[in-house]
Design an enzyme around this catalytic site. Sequence first.
Site, short mmCIF file in Angstrom:
data_model
loop_
_atom_site.label_atom_id
_atom_site.label_comp_id
_atom_site.label_asym_id
_atom_site.label_seq_id
_atom_site.Cartn_x
_atom_site.Cartn_y
_atom_site.Cartn_z
N GLY A 1 0.94 -1.27 -0.11
CA GLY A 1 -0.03 0.04 -0.03
C GLY A 1 0.80 1.25 0.01
O GLY A 1 1.96 1.29 -0.42
N CYS A 2 0.18 2.34 0.45
CA CYS A 2 0.98 3.64 0.50
C CYS A 2 2.19 3.42 1.39
O CYS A 2 2.34 3.17 2.36
CB CYS A 2 0.09 4.65 1.24
SG CYS A 2 0.94 6.10 1.48
#
Length: 238
Positions: free
Chosen positions: A58-59
């Site tokens: 993810g981020c």
Amino acid sequence: MSRSSLSRLTLCAAAIGALAVAAFAVAPSLAAEDAVIIPPPATDAQETGIKTVVVAGGCFWGVQGVFQHTAGVVNAVSGYSGGAKATADYGMVSTGTTGHAESVEIKYDPQKISYGKILQIFFSVAHDPTQLNRQGPDSGTQYRSAIFTTSDEQKKVTDAYIAQLDAAKVYGKPIVTKVGPLQGFYAAEGYHQDYLTLHPNQPYIAYNDIPKVENLKKIFAQNYIEKPTLVSNAKVTN
């Protein structure tokens, strides 16, 4: 609000919206995703000297933040892996067409933290390895779950651990993390580095990422350090 904050709120956190931000204001302990308590690997790597592994989940802001608060990690850098050097640019990677994943290069001291413990933290508190090409509010192949190994032993331990966790059904869903050798890592732009520490009150960070660090402190208390090892201060020796 800075341009980088607005960019991430637009590109990374559109799904959170005003209701989610308001919910966090009312209940700051609310996390976008709960941590999962999992067993350690049955087998671990036997390593010496400073080692490297690159993970994607993810981020990269939250993943970097978790490992910057992990004892034994000597540097954790946000960047891009899986694509070409020419396309290792935030704007291009955000289109989801470059092959890159937002990644974190972790350099660690095996005398202080084992490779297996890095994996356990990654699968438990840093991200949800059962989400395919997404993580929390962020979707696209650039947010996929992946581990880019730097040795045959790392890959062997990783594959065995994923099989172990799947067999134990600790998540209820299969792990979708892709595992393969590291072909290249390209550090992200400077404004992405140390982002969690520099912007703890930014809504995306407060809702999605601060709880990950809090879970690290709670579940892996022996591996948690209060003062993060920032990119700007890291001293790495090979």
